[in-house]
Scaffold this active site. Structure first.
Site, mmCIF file in Angstrom:
data_model
loop_
_atom_site.group_PDB
_atom_site.id
_atom_site.type_symbol
_atom_site.label_atom_id
_atom_site.label_comp_id
_atom_site.label_asym_id
_atom_site.label_seq_id
_atom_site.Cartn_x
_atom_site.Cartn_y
_atom_site.Cartn_z
ATOM 1 N N SER A 126 0.857 -1.194 0.000
ATOM 2 C CA SER A 126 0.000 0.000 0.000
ATOM 3 C C SER A 126 0.886 1.236 0.000
ATOM 4 O O SER A 126 2.021 1.198 0.477
ATOM 5 C CB SER A 126 -0.878 0.025 1.247
ATOM 6 N N ASP A 127 0.373 2.345 -0.558
ATOM 7 C CA ASP A 127 1.045 3.607 -0.269
ATOM 8 C C ASP A 127 0.887 3.826 1.235
ATOM 9 O O ASP A 127 0.089 3.165 1.910
ATOM 10 C CB ASP A 127 0.453 4.761 -1.087
ATOM 11 N N TRP A 128 1.656 4.755 1.760
ATOM 12 C CA TRP A 128 1.724 4.897 3.215
ATOM 13 C C TRP A 128 0.386 5.368 3.787
ATOM 14 O O TRP A 128 0.025 6.529 3.678
ATOM 15 C CB TRP A 128 2.873 5.841 3.578
#
Ligand code: BGC
Length: 748
Positions: free
Chosen positions: A231-233
């Site tokens: 996932s992106d952060w």
């Protein structure tokens, strides 16, 4: 344990498997200590290593990182049109990862620059997916050749920063397939990035992290992706839904691995899916193991700085050079004006912010090379109004100079990850100063520093030369001196259009969206695909860039290599007495098509370095995809039979030769039904025979005769055949029945 160095997933407990699907902290994977699986470090990206010093914590301090070579961000590097150079940058970054024990660098980011106002345009490659994919693949190949991974991001459609964590990007299937996905697709298919990072936003109502269509159907089933998706952060909002969709890794951890355990126990997660996701994490660790075990490796700071310089040289685009004011003569009396010459703007803000190993400004370089020049900052790099004293000082040094070199640009606060810009204008105080200086001394050459497109016309109006230098990384100073003094000819080409006004941009009607969504109403008509198709004036077109050398392209030939493929060749000659490089660009212009297609699209390019007087032949292959569009009707790529024009040029608006090729088409067809229009029946090979039978029956009186004039033919052609009774009464009903019967007989 046969084929895996680390235990395969079947030797892990449910809890251990679950733990692999989230990070250990903000910058580490979560190992399984009991089974000897380490938790390697992963970190930003994308134009150098941002290894946070705040390790083993959940902090995300953007500016506190281990020194690393700061290469030109993609806004610059994309202008190089040089995949081999980009690969070398990737190799250097890979070596820095090995030294710093970073298993995966978080980049490159290949989202399309849908609108120049987008805050991350400086980090992204192009408005064109072919160019973005064929350039950024070099980063992936280069990094991974050193035994460490990349994270191709942000999958997909992170095209704006406004509301980026929530916005629903509503995009047609066709625009997704033709514009927003192909750069990812090309890189996945040719270089297998070890990891992919999903985007924050939703696509057509579903967050990317939970998007099964995106992460499993398209990415894995269609493209054959073998790596893991992270996932992106903070982009994972539902561990269970995401894991089921195909997300292997949540970053940073939300400390909710128990949710995965419970869901696996109560059947909300299929155990086989958990195994697949966890095994992916073990495989990733396994791939990085060799490089992460190297001890005492040291990369050469000097060599990497030199790579950064070469990359910066090729990142600059010469937009204007009246009276050949550039290159400068070293013994000329030069006035350097603009704070950027002393305090360079060399990278963008946000998660990509790197602490460079060295930093050499243009002024430093002049001093190092013993070149005399007067300097005045002229303005400050903040958003405060003009400073009269600074302006007066600048005007004074400009007055008696042979040439004034002005460094203008966007200050750091004007563009960054996290927000979009409101306009594409340079700060008013800089433009005001430029106008005043040009009054004093007309021999002005401007160097621009900006991550995303700025309006160049107000600059070009007062300058004989304009060098768009984007953001050049840590070695921008020496690179600028190389180009400005003619050690090297500029060779960059625009990877995005410079519009006459931001209001002309095709996405402006739907920018940046409202009430949580943004409609990509312009469809596939992004950037030059819009400007060129609709004949709109632009300041500088896609693919444009000048050199100190001049070139000629001749002997353009296009030959068919298959039913729907072709080979293009051309001879490019440096007809000047200076060395330089030219980029030959191939665009495909479809003929008549069933869907609205852009007037032409980039499908090949080759940059060639040529000594003065030298010639070389360039050869480029066009595969079937080069001619295809995504058909929503077929849910597939389609190549229609017919004529296509292959254009060879040096920008999207400077085509030097065109050759027409006739393609056979892919032969795909769909069955005709009562809902197919009469025109569709006519266009289909079997349908056309039925129409002939209808006409014959009309002649001999067994069926009604169709009206025989152009207007009525067009009228009838647009009608589904089950509407014929509306026009022809009961006889029309017989006609429809006849057609369906004949068709059934012919296709049995
Ligand atoms: C950015 C990513 C970056 C990550 C880690 C996110 O906010 O969108 O590009 O890799 O942070 O810093």
């Amino acid at each position: 344990m046969s084929e895996h160095t680390y235990p395969s997933v079947e030797h892990l407990t449910l809890e251990e498997k679950a733990s692999l699907t989230s990070g250990g902290d903000a910058w580490h994977l979560q190992g399984v200590e009991a089974k000897g699986i380490p938790g390697y470090m992963i970190t930003d990206g994308p134009h150098g290593l941002r290894k946070s010093l705040a390790v083993n914590t959940s902090e995300t301090d953007l500016n506190d990182s281990v020194p690393a070579t700061c290469f030109p961000p993609a806004a610059g590097l994309s202008s190089s049109w040089n995949p081999e150079l980009i690969r070398q940058v990737g190799e250097a970054m890979g070596e820095e990862c090995v030294q710093e024990k970073v298993a995966v660098i978080l980049g490159p980011g290949v989202n399309i620059k849908r609108n120049p106002l987008g805050g991350r345009c400086f980090e992204y490659w192009s408005e064109d997916p072919y160019l973005a994919g064929h350039e950024a693949v070099g980063i992936v190949e280069g990094v991974q050749s050193k035994g460490v991974g990349t994270s191709l991001k942000h999958f997909a459609a992170n095209n704006q920063e406004t509301d980026r964590l929530r916005v629903d990007a509503r995009i047609s299937q066709r625009a997704l397939r033709e514009i927003y996905l192909p750069a990812f697709e090309h890189i996945v298919k040719t270089a297998q990035p070890w990891t992919i990072m999903c985007s924050y936003n939703k696509i057509n109502g579903v967050h990317s992290a939970q998007n099964h269509w995106l992460l499993t159907k398209v990415l894995r089933d269609e493209w054959g992706f073998e790596g893991i998706v992270m996932s992106d952060w903070g982009a994972d909002h539902d561990r269970v839904a995401s894991l089921n969709a195909g997300l292997n890794l949540e970053m940073p951890p939300s400390y909710t691995d128990d949710q995965i355990v419970y869901a696996a126990r109560d059947g909300r997660i299929d155990p086989a899916q958990l195994d697949r996701m966890a095994q992916g994490m073990i495989d990733l660790t396994d791939k990085a193991r060799a490089a992460m075990s190297v001890e005492d490796y040291r990369y050469s700071i000097e060599e990497h700085d030199e790579t950064a310089r070469r990359a910066a040289v090729e990142s600059m685009v010469l937009l204007k050079n009246d009276e050949s004011i550039l290159p400068l003569k070293k013994d000329a009396k030069i006035a350097v004006i603009g704070e950027f010459a002393r305090t360079p703007r060399y990278q963008g803000g946000g998660s990509s912010h790197i602490t460079p190993t060295k930093m050499t400004s243009f002024l430093d370089t002049l001093a190092e090379r013993g070149i005399d020049a007067d300097f005045a900052p002229g303005f400050t790099l903040d958003l405060t109004p003009a400073d009269h004293a600074l302006e007066t000082e600048a005007a004074a040094i400009a007055k008696n100079a042979d040439v004034v070199l002005m460094f203008l640009g966007l200050p750091e606060a004007a563009e960054s990850e996290g927000f979009d810009r409101d306009d594409i204008d340079l700060p008013a105080k800089q433009l005001h100063l430029l106008a005043a200086i040009a009054e004093t001394n007309p021999n002005v050459a401007v160097v621009l520093s900006n991550g995303s497109v700025v309006s160049v016309a107000p600059v070009a109006a007062h300058a004989k030369a304009v060098l768009e230098a984007w953001l050049l990384g840590q070695a921008g100073g020496p690179a600028l001196a190389d180009v400005l003094f003619g050690e090297v000819s500029p060779s960059g080409k625009l990877a995005q259009t410079i519009p006459a006004s931001i209001q002309d941009d095709p996405s402006m009607l739907n920018w940046p969206g409202e009430e949580g969504h943004v409609d990509y109403g312009e469809g596939v008509f992004v950037g030059y695909r819009y400007y060129d198709t609709y004949g709109k004036a632009v300041d500088y077109p896609f693919g444009y860039g000048l050199s100190y050398a001049s070139f000629e392209i001749a002997d353009v030939a296009v030959e068919r290599t298959g039913a729907n493929t072709a080979r293009v060749s051309a001879v490019v000659t440096n007809v000047s007495d200076v060395d330089g490089a030219e980029t030959v660009q191939v665009y495909v212009a479809p003929g008549k098509a069933d869907v609205a297609r852009p007037s032409h699209e980039l499908k090949g390019f080759e940059k060639t370095f040529l000594k003065a007087g030298e010639s070389k032949r360039v050869v480029m292959e066009l595969d079937e995809r080069a001619f295809a569009y995504w058909s929503e009707k077929y849910g597939d790529w389609r190549v229609e039979a017919g004529e296509y024009t292959v254009e060879v040029g040096v920008s999207s608006r400077d085509i030097v030769a065109s050759v027409v090729v006739e393609l056979e088409g892919d032969g795909k067809s769909q069955p005709l039904t009562e809902w197919s229009s009469f025109g569709e029946w006519r266009a289909d090979p079997v349908g056309a025979r039925v129409v002939e039978a209808v006409e014959a029956a009309g002649e001999n009186g067994t069926l009604p005769k169709l009206p025989d004039n152009d207007m009525m033919r067009l009228f009838i052609d647009s009608m589904p055949i089950n509407s014929l009774p509306t026009l022809l009464g009961e006889a029309g009903k017989n006609l429809t029945a006849f057609m369906l019967k004949e068709y059934a007989a012919a296709t049995e």
